[in-house]
Design a protein around this motif. Structure first.
Motif, mmCIF file in Angstrom:
data_model
loop_
_atom_site.group_PDB
_atom_site.id
_atom_site.type_symbol
_atom_site.label_atom_id
_atom_site.label_comp_id
_atom_site.label_asym_id
_atom_site.label_seq_id
_atom_site.Cartn_x
_atom_site.Cartn_y
_atom_site.Cartn_z
ATOM 1 N N GLU A 264 37.270 -50.222 -8.816
ATOM 2 C CA GLU A 264 36.004 -51.033 -8.674
ATOM 3 C C GLU A 264 35.893 -51.902 -7.617
ATOM 4 O OE1 GLU A 264 35.061 -50.311 -13.329
ATOM 5 O OE2 GLU A 264 35.686 -52.366 -12.414
ATOM 6 N N GLN A 265 37.112 -52.765 -7.643
ATOM 7 C CA GLN A 265 37.316 -53.730 -6.450
ATOM 8 C C GLN A 265 37.320 -53.223 -4.940
ATOM 9 O OE1 GLN A 265 40.909 -56.058 -7.871
ATOM 10 N NE2 GLN A 265 39.592 -57.273 -9.373
ATOM 11 N N ASP B 124 31.662 -59.293 -12.387
ATOM 12 C CA ASP B 124 32.413 -58.598 -13.296
ATOM 13 C C ASP B 124 33.147 -59.235 -14.384
ATOM 14 O OD1 ASP B 124 35.664 -57.984 -13.434
ATOM 15 O OD2 ASP B 124 34.827 -56.057 -12.664
ATOM 16 N N TRP B 125 32.786 -58.348 -15.492
ATOM 17 C CA TRP B 125 33.075 -58.896 -16.861
ATOM 18 C C TRP B 125 34.549 -59.361 -16.910
ATOM 19 C CZ3 TRP B 125 36.089 -56.885 -20.781
ATOM 20 C CH2 TRP B 125 36.755 -55.622 -20.452
ATOM 21 N N ARG C 294 26.484 -51.975 -8.783
ATOM 22 C CA ARG C 294 27.869 -52.305 -9.142
ATOM 23 C C ARG C 294 28.412 -51.048 -9.646
ATOM 24 N NH1 ARG C 294 24.422 -56.370 -8.110
ATOM 25 N NH2 ARG C 294 23.959 -56.317 -10.312
ATOM 26 N N LEU C 295 29.714 -50.778 -9.450
ATOM 27 C CA LEU C 295 30.271 -49.391 -10.020
ATOM 28 C C LEU C 295 31.106 -49.949 -11.049
ATOM 29 C CD1 LEU C 295 31.373 -46.309 -9.729
ATOM 30 C CD2 LEU C 295 33.131 -47.236 -8.101
ATOM 31 N N GLN C 296 31.279 -48.946 -12.060
ATOM 32 C CA GLN C 296 32.133 -49.250 -13.493
ATOM 33 C C GLN C 296 32.601 -47.933 -13.705
ATOM 34 O OE1 GLN C 296 30.670 -51.687 -16.665
ATOM 35 N NE2 GLN C 296 30.280 -53.530 -15.345
ATOM 36 N N TRP D 294 34.616 -52.296 0.033
ATOM 37 C CA TRP D 294 34.288 -51.271 1.199
ATOM 38 C C TRP D 294 32.773 -51.516 1.298
ATOM 39 C CZ3 TRP D 294 30.590 -47.289 0.396
ATOM 40 C CH2 TRP D 294 30.402 -46.500 1.496
ATOM 41 N N ALA D 295 31.838 -51.475 0.195
ATOM 42 C CA ALA D 295 30.379 -51.557 0.128
ATOM 43 C C ALA D 295 29.945 -52.897 0.845
ATOM 44 C CB ALA D 295 30.075 -51.626 -1.290
ATOM 45 N N LYS D 296 30.880 -53.861 0.636
ATOM 46 C CA LYS D 296 30.219 -55.076 1.660
ATOM 47 C C LYS D 296 30.513 -55.149 2.888
ATOM 48 C CE LYS D 296 30.897 -58.914 -0.412
ATOM 49 N NZ LYS D 296 31.673 -60.177 -1.136
#
Length: 476
Positions: free
Chosen positions: A106-107, A434-435, A94-96, A112-114
């Protein structure tokens, strides 16, 4: 004059022979440097080859084929390789980021990663390093990606990155499919137009040149100057063969003993008047019946002495040695924790988790940062508002290691948050959440609970028996 020259030449050659004889004598204070009749055969295969020469294309091809064979036919090899991929990558990173458009960046990246199935490809790369020694990923454009950013990650097998013979003759600065500059930096990779193992293709003689900026090469350099990787299971390949041979030999011995139901034997002398039985004559015995034997003969059933009592111990010891080359404890490699208690299990997993963290750092440095920069170059033109520099502060978060006691882990998490030694972003990222989304969702839930008259203050964290014991001890 000619005689004098001949004498001088003979003297020089004799001196060289004496020097060679003296050079063979190794005087060392290290026992491991001594060559004795006992260790001569053990160190016979030791050599002084460089990293490139030792890992030549022929050697790597043999190791790859044998490692793939073991993974395809040995359940333990398959389990070890699959477990490494699952534990290292999990459900994906997960990117932050730290940016004014952080949430949108991030979203969009996770979408894109999915779309390109990034987590699955990372797991395949980790498995390929264990099985093939290395993994290649080509950064290319794919119009079929279901996202505005058409960047895709195309995996290439190690066999296909090689130097064709004609290129090898014309470009001496190309080594094993990789073109280097004068400082040893990769400039380009040669990707064969066809896989050497494809059906109907005897040899691939043509290749396309891929710039190094578009190629990701993941491997573990174990020696200085090493440019290609060898399978992580290399040291364990002979052990897999030994384990299979011993298992099959044990099974064959047990089956052989079980095939013989019983034997007739006698202690009478050979010249006795008793009836003589035909050697190796087979007799059928009817089930649940009582039979009479020839005079002077006795019936004895063969004892099946296989498997031996040492078979489980040998099996466990070989599997421990196999798993050690990948830093994996026996309990994980065998899927068996029956011989562990809580403390020893935690201790074994600490070393394993450390190796996983090192591998995740390697994936971040070699793979993910390269992918992120290539993605940003295209995303700022399509889905992101404004320009974003390549030096944008960012972090990668992975799946956390599950705790055997969730209540203790929750209390430890609350303690870390109260002491400001962690962040909500980190704790939620360990769970793949995602927090910000989690807090918004929790706020909506609490508002609805108050609206429905459900007591929010009545929700209390769960306590364990040890927590109650500690509280009673404190009061006393």
């Amino acid at each position: 004059m000619p005689q004098l020259l001949n004498r001088i030449a003979a003297w020089l050659l004799g001196g060289q022979r004496n020097i060679s004889r003296r050079a063979r004598i190794v005087r060392a204070r290290y026992d491991a440097a001594q060559t004795t009749p006992d260790n001569r055969r053990h160190w016979a295969a030791a050599d002084g080859l460089s990293a490139r020469a030792a890992n030549s294309p022929e050697v790597r091809r043999t190791l790859r084929n044998r490692a793939r064979y073991e993974v395809a036919n040995n359940s333990y090899a398959r389990g070890i390789v699959t477990t490494l991929g699952n534990d290292c990558v999990g459900t994906g990173p997960r990117l932050q980021v730290q940016h004014e458009f952080a949430r949108e960046i991030e979203q969009q990246f996770m979408r894109w990663a999915k779309a390109v199935n990034l987590a699955e490809k990372l797991r395949t790369m980790r498995m390929a390093v264990a099985q093939d020694g290395e993994a290649f990923a080509l950064l290319a454009s794919n119009p079929m990606v279901a996202h505005e950013v058409k960047l895709d990650i195309q995996l290439i097998e190690a066999d296909q990155v090689a130097t064709p013979w004609l290129v090898f003759q014309s470009q001496p600065n190309t080594t094993d499919g990789i073109e280097f500059d004068r400082w040893g930096n990769p400039v380009a990779y040669l990707v064969l137009d066809a896989h050497p193992g494809d059906s109907g293709i005897t040899a691939a003689t043509t290749a396309k040149r891929v710039p190094a900026a578009s190629m990701i090469h993941l491997f573990v350099p174990e020696r200085p100057g090493q440019v290609r990787g060898v399978p992580g299971l290399t040291a364990a390949l002979p052990l897999f063969a030994l384990l299979r041979r011993y298992t099959l030999a044990t099974l064959a011995a047990a089956e052989t003993a079980a095939d013989f139901s019983a034997v007739l034997y006698t202690d009478a002398p050979a010249d006795s008047e008793m009836r003589e039985a035909e050697p190796f004559e087979s007799l059928e015995i009817e089930k649940r019946s009582m039979v009479t034997l020839p005079a002077g003969y006795r019936l004895e059933q063969l004892r099946a002495e296989q498997p031996t009592t040492t078979f489980p111990d040998y099996h466990r010891q070989i599997l421990r040695e196999i798993a050690r080359c990948e830093g994996m404890p026996y309990a994980v490699a065998a899927g068996d924790s029956s011989g562990h208690n809580f403390a020893s299990g935690r201790l074994d997993h600490q070393t394993y988790h450390k190796s996983i963290r090192i591998w995740r750092h390697r994936l971040e440095t070699v793979v993910l940062d390269r992918i992120l920069h290539a993605w940003l170059d295209e995303a700022v033109l399509t889905v992101l508002p404004g320009a974003i520099g390549d030096d944008m502060p960012h972090q990668w978060f992975w799946d956390g290691f599950e705790h055997v006691d969730p209540a203790k882990e929750a209390n430890a998490q609350a303690t870390r948050l109260a002491s400001n030694t962690t962040t909500l972003a980190y704790e939620f990222a360990r769970q793949g959440l995602d927090w910000e989304e989690a807090l918004h969702q929790r706020a909506r839930e609490l508002a609805l609970m108050r609206e429905l008259g459900i007591g929010v203050d009545s929700i209390q964290p769960a306590t364990t028996d040890e927590d109650e014991y500690d509280a009673q001890t404190t009061e006393n």
